[in-house]
Design a protein around this motif. Structure first.
Motif, PDB file in Angstrom:
ATOM      1  N   HIS B 130      85.632 -54.921  26.955  1.00 52.93           N
ATOM      2  CA  HIS B 130      85.699 -55.573  25.642  1.00 52.93           C
ATOM      3  C   HIS B 130      85.202 -54.672  24.514  1.00 52.93           C
ATOM      4  CE1 HIS B 130      86.704 -59.499  27.372  1.00 52.93           C
ATOM      5  NE2 HIS B 130      85.985 -59.074  28.386  1.00 52.93           N
ATOM      6  N   GLN B 131      84.591 -53.574  24.893  1.00 52.48           N
ATOM      7  CA  GLN B 131      83.995 -52.692  23.898  1.00 52.48           C
ATOM      8  C   GLN B 131      84.629 -51.310  23.950  1.00 52.48           C
ATOM      9  OE1 GLN B 131      79.873 -52.605  25.100  1.00 52.48           O
ATOM     10  NE2 GLN B 131      79.423 -54.433  23.914  1.00 52.48           N
TER      11      GLN B 131
ATOM     12  N   HIS D  84      84.507 -60.658  15.974  1.00 56.27           N
ATOM     13  CA  HIS D  84      85.121 -60.369  17.271  1.00 56.27           C
ATOM     14  C   HIS D  84      86.065 -59.172  17.187  1.00 56.27           C
ATOM     15  CE1 HIS D  84      87.106 -61.513  21.117  1.00 56.27           C
ATOM     16  NE2 HIS D  84      85.948 -62.078  21.360  1.00 56.27           N
ATOM     17  N   ASP D  88      84.421 -56.840  19.843  1.00 57.56           N
ATOM     18  CA  ASP D  88      84.755 -57.352  21.171  1.00 57.56           C
ATOM     19  C   ASP D  88      86.203 -57.144  21.583  1.00 57.56           C
ATOM     20  OD1 ASP D  88      82.342 -58.482  22.281  1.00 57.56           O
ATOM     21  OD2 ASP D  88      82.414 -59.941  20.659  1.00 57.56           O
TER      22      ASP D  88
END
Lengths: 348, 348, 348, 348
Positions: B130-131, D84, D88
């Motif tokens: 996610h990063q 987000h 993310d």
């Protein structure tokens, strides 16, 4: 005797002197200097049209930035199948455009066949999301195979592009050589036919490293300055890039240099034509000569001090490799004496 | 009296002459010439280490190509929050890397704070899809705020980067100025500390348009040549780019030029310090001086023939704009006489 | 009677039921659930090899992510000139790879001609920065023209790719149909021949929207998870994607569905062959039938309730458009009764 | 007792049934089916405005495709620093946009501070090629910290964006939760304030994998369909994506589900507030609860069958780690009974 490429040569003395002239003192950087600003006027005069001009240092940058400005990432760029942008740029147009697709079209002498262009464009369904969308046609003048489009030929191709809603880019890495070959004006070979953007080459014809991207419709130039900066092609000491172009245009240096190169190519071609056993490929229109030599002659020449490149040609293979195709490129520095020495060696 | 930027200046005479020297004759293009080939030896000597060297024409290209070679598209590049690559390149590192993310770290005097660097790196979860994944640290030496990292400061930052598996790039647009300021060897300021790749700047310190990307680990250079070509940064008449670097290194021209610029900055700073009402910002370590002038003095100076830039400083606003921060940059061409004239104007 | 495409059909009841079964309760998201984790074991069993498996929802994503993982931005991907990735994905492989170039190779029946592949690869100069570098071959099995490569054919193409240092990807959007046609094992059609990565399709053969990217060498999978996330193809409620693949493999549903589709295609082809005036194109090996109908029959059919697509064929034009080529695709839902009704209509 | 995330939950029964209803028969693929076509009408009704609607399967895709459509590669996207899209998505907006830059703005409770937004926008020089150009503001409603912008707050931020010529995108992954919290109409929270494009989330609130990108100005949607296809987000069996959205809107399922989730969050927050030793962070406005637990309580809870995530909070570290911040997310499936059981565990 160097006939490998026009970029194997150096810098015209007029341009080298201009670099010295531009030196000294502190001037605004990144193109805010007076030399750079003055290019707009000079190019507008040369083209008899208001233009937006952006100097860059390489032809790869000029072509790729221009094409990326005209084509969205999901677009297609139509070009000749052997066009430099398609086969010799390591995918630069793809990089600059964010992944647009180049579609190669066939045609003799490096010239796009208009029937094939139209046929290819017809296979695309406008608005069909499954396909890349043709947005741009790029024409090389003079081209990679030494050919020069005539004005009617250009006009027809531009017309087809327009009919399908495409913008038209001209890769003019050898623009001056083509212009001199046709004997027309810069305007006649570009915007009057409908060309939108031109990569105006100077490096191959006497500059150190300088090309100008010329927009005939400044509306289209919108994003160009950002794209140039972002690609590392905005020079801090821009005056040294711009002054090359200034000197190139001054006193018709560009046309004089091109005439010299073209004349040398013609002399070379005439000499080869008059030599037994040698077969010429295509017409010599600008500063490139393609010829087929008997293999023995070719091998002999390779041992001499003449430098040139063999050129891939399927006919050579098909014929059992008794002949070898070569490419000879002349430049503004090529002398008649060099040509004659080369011809003497061949005949020997 | 030009103190706007070191890229507002011209070309050192030694380098201009070298361009002329490189001219003439036909030589292999695209870097196959002898001058370009010889750079590997010269740079290896200067750095006391086998290196791979790639000349390019702009700092944007040098930094962005180097960072893209070290960082995948899903990677993160850590830099100072005011680093040139982060705020002054129109997103060039993002373009060249295919969309990697720059993460700005704070720190006084344009130097990355090691605590903040470590803290930021700890917030990333290695392997968490996610990063973006931190892969590269870039350090500017000397930096955008005029600061120069000491060797222990550099060592600590490089150590943190290594602990987290990052590669280290150094933006050396003003490498010579920093080197002269520290009085150490090129090796000591780079690979001996663990720096992997250096953008070795020459343009700001006397070249026309020439930087060298220096890989201390040639393994890492793998893709660089393709990326350079694809970005339009491989020059056809490469010798004219390379010869600038050759002349820059010859007879320590680079160090002499940097010493001149630094000395001028020191003289300027000393003079300003000795002037009532002027507040100095930071130490003058290389060739940049940051000072706060009373607004009246600033306004008076703007009318004079001295050229320099006001500099954004929140303290000026917070203080009711009675003071104005300015940046003064000296160069290899700045004379003591110019500095003294400037100081005289300020005092008046 | 739907013969337009296998993606015009719905979801196999077994798979729809599986979606319901996976519902309820809170489970870890983004693929940390047990169903997703279990896929590694299931696919490793099916392929008799340890594999790394990544579910995605579309074939475009599966192919493009796989190709981008195998190919750098300056790389070239070799494919058939009519391959889906080349002509029907709006440039998706170009986008995912950051601008790699697709090189189309000819060959009958949608199969890459090995001689042409080798000849094309020979034209590239390894390490020449002016050219994109071939890094990957992608083979479609079964392909866009209805053809199925035999194992020796696959083996030869993979061998050529290996000889030139290329990785091999298989586009298996219709993998099951090909497997059933050849009657071999999944291992025999993939890694035993040297295939590195497979896009294992399920959507066309009964899933709702599910494909698996299968790496036979998990080393190669390195970046894949990051690329998938970054492209928006990591599902939060991943279990619903994974359970489709689980059900697809369960009790050989995938093979049963493919057998049904292939059998329907065969029945259709046999019927058409036995009909006067109809010309078959190519062998019917999987679930696609290409035939040429007299134009009057074609036009009559278009008015009926049978749905199918005309197919571009230059021979139709060359022949004065007295014949029209069509494509008929069968699916796991196609019944013999539908086929017979279609044949009856044609004969009428 | 699952409070980890709203995407840990399953599919609402109404939506699962709808999938079954859409099955069967052959229908046009790639969105040419009647269900997909009908979404334009349904969304236009819900928003009281003509809209262009594009279903995709993930929030990453919805946000990134929308932002890429609004922002050129040299543009900047302004967002909250913990948005987000910024932290993310593994750099997805950077990928889709071709390398645009995200600029994080601070502000309490996950809400962009309008003063900071204006101050940041003022630092950019419009048209300065050295800087990325701000083109788009993205607002998350409700946001990553559980906050919901009031209509006046939204209006002010949109107004600032408009003043600087930016387009406005709303990340509505939890759009329904915010809408129910504010008790306003969809129109009032979007286009009436000046929002240009909305990522309308359904997955977190009961869909399997379905989001809708809603353009309030269809002019802006120009390239979206090509970008979606090219990114692998156009589904062949699109009806199964679209029918989720159809069922989500039907009989106000979306609002009913959101009310349930929000009510559970409120019950949870009220219970925690009434519990000694627990500190609440921020207002509970939608379906997320942030609280600080004494470390002993936290550790005790981790051993229970309750699932939830600790949340990074610098205050915890600063306070010597005697407290631990946690995030609790409720969903349409969360029952009062579960909430009460959780509260009972905490109190124990």
């Amino acid at each position: 005797m160097i006939f490998t490429s026009d970029n194997a040569f150096g810098v015209a003395p007029e341009i080298l002197r201009a670099l010295g002239r531009a030196n000294g003192g502190g001037v605004p950087s990144y193109g805010e200097d007076e030399i750079t600003k003055g290019l707009t006027r000079r190019f507008s005069d040369v083209f008899e049209h208001e233009v937006a001009v952006f100097p860059v240092a390489t032809g790869t940058a000029a072509n790729s930035l221009a094409l990326a400005t005209l084509t969205p990432p999901f677009g297609a760029i139509l070009c000749h199948e052997v066009a430099h942008v398609n086969v010799d740029e390591c995918g630069a147009p793809e990089m600059f455009s964010g992944g647009a697709k180049l579609i190669g079209i066939g045609g003799a002498a490096g010239k796009i066949d208009p029937e094939m262009l139209a046929a290819t464009l017809k296979t695309f369904r406008h608005g069909d999301v499954h396909q890349v969308q043709p947005r741009c046609l790029t024409l090389t003048q003079s081209n990679e195979a030494g050919g020069v489009y005539s004005l009617p030929e250009l006009s027809r191709l531009v017309g087809i592009a327009r009919d399908f809603g495409l913008k038209v880019h001209m890769d003019g890495a050898r623009f001056a050589n083509a212009l001199v070959a046709l004997g027309c004006s810069p305007a006649e070979m570009t915007w009057r036919l409908g060309v939108d953007v031109l990569s105006f080459g100077a490096t191959k014809n006497g500059a150190m490293a300088a090309e100008a991207v010329v927009f005939f419709d400044s509306e289209l130039a919108g994003d160009f300055a950002f794209r140039r900066k972002r690609a590392g092609h905005l020079f801090s000491k821009m005056r040294f890039l711009s002054v090359q172009l200034e000197a190139y245009l001054e006193d018709e240096l560009w046309l004089r240099n091109a005439r010299r190169a073209n004349a040398a190519a013609k002399r070379l071609a005439d000499g080869l034509k008059a030599t037994d056993g040698i077969e010429m490929l295509g017409e010599v229109e600008a500063n490139e000569v393609f010829a087929r030599l008997p293999m023995a002659v070719f091998k002999g020449m390779m041992k001499m001090e003449a430098a040139f490149h063999p050129w891939p040609n399927p006919d050579d293979a098909a014929g059992g490799h008794w002949m070898q195709t070569i490419r000879l490129v002349t430049s503004f520095e090529t002398t008649d004496e060099e040509v004659d020495r080369f011809l003497a060696l061949v005949r020997k």
